[in-house]
Design an enzyme around this catalytic site. Sequence first.
Site, PDB file in Angstrom:
ATOM      1  N   HIS A  78      -0.145   3.647  -0.117  1.00  0.00           N
ATOM      2  CA  HIS A  78       0.991   4.310   0.367  1.00  0.00           C
ATOM      3  C   HIS A  78       1.260   5.525  -0.250  1.00  0.00           C
ATOM      4  CE1 HIS A  78       2.945   1.603  -2.526  1.00  0.00           C
ATOM      5  NE2 HIS A  78       3.341   2.747  -2.932  1.00  0.00           N
ATOM      6  N   ALA A  79       2.181   6.516   0.206  1.00  0.00           N
ATOM      7  CA  ALA A  79       2.687   7.512  -0.242  1.00  0.00           C
ATOM      8  C   ALA A  79       4.110   7.589  -0.392  1.00  0.00           C
ATOM      9  CB  ALA A  79       2.221   8.785   0.448  1.00  0.00           C
TER      10      ALA A  79
END
Length: 324
Positions: A236-237
């Site tokens: 994820h970011a």
Amino acid sequence: MTEQAYFVHPAGICESSTIGTGTRIWAFSHVLPGAQIGSECNICDHVFIENDVSLGDRVTIKSGVQLWDGIRVGDDVFIGPNATFTNDRFPRSKRYPDSFAVTTLEDGASIGANATILPGLTIGKRAMVGAGAVVTRSVPPNAVVAGNPAQIIGYQSASETKRARLGTLSVLETSRLAVDGLPALAVKGCSLVQLPVFNDLRGDLMVAQFDRHLPFSPKRVFFVYHVPNDHVRGEHAHRECAQFLVALNGALSVVVDDGVERQEIRLDHPGVGLLIPPLVWGIQYRFSADAVLGVFASHDYESNEYIRDYDDFLRLVTVSGSPT
């Protein structure tokens, strides 16, 4: 679409009329009426394509492959010789499920020869499945998997001209060799940060003074440990949150990706940490059995602050220009 827009070998059978321009279907292959095939595909000898199958553009299918109902193939996908696809987890003769599981091969994915793909999985964009692998779980974008059951053994380079596996930068070796400071990283905004470590007969001590050693004052700290070696975390970011990662014990690999560049760092010494800014995709994998990962976050936890879909991430960094 006229018949002349694509090629069917005289010894091939193509019952579908939904075939794109420039596609070639070779000898002893059979395409059923409901199949949809894009442009400039190459369907080699002895391939069978069932009805509920769709192929994008520029797909290559090598000999001995059968694509059953429920297979969805994106653009620029390569499927190697005798790769096997399945669409029913509990098959019985003359007993059919209400619907077949959908298996998706996203754009740019490659499937090696003799690989087996279980039903209902997604092979992510530009992922690479090694020859003979048995894939039992979905494969993330850009991942390289091999073995039985297939495990992630690396990630692809971001370069369009060189799709080799990423080289791994070891922070232990880097810190030992550093003379004029730690090297800059290729992924924009990411950096390695040296932390003071003191060693004596009583043991080792690592210091992280928030207003001096870390690039921000953390709002949150958490620790990750007892991770099985074949498991992957992260993926994820963050929209606004920055993170600082340090291996307090053992070792693990971190892949950082800003949508243009991608790099793998081996966190294997507590004296060097990794800063990951917002809008950088992060993955942690290849945990050693004794690994303890410390994560210092610049923001409190907020679920909406996470970007968990890689395509959404790419769209966001494209709109925003580049990571800050």
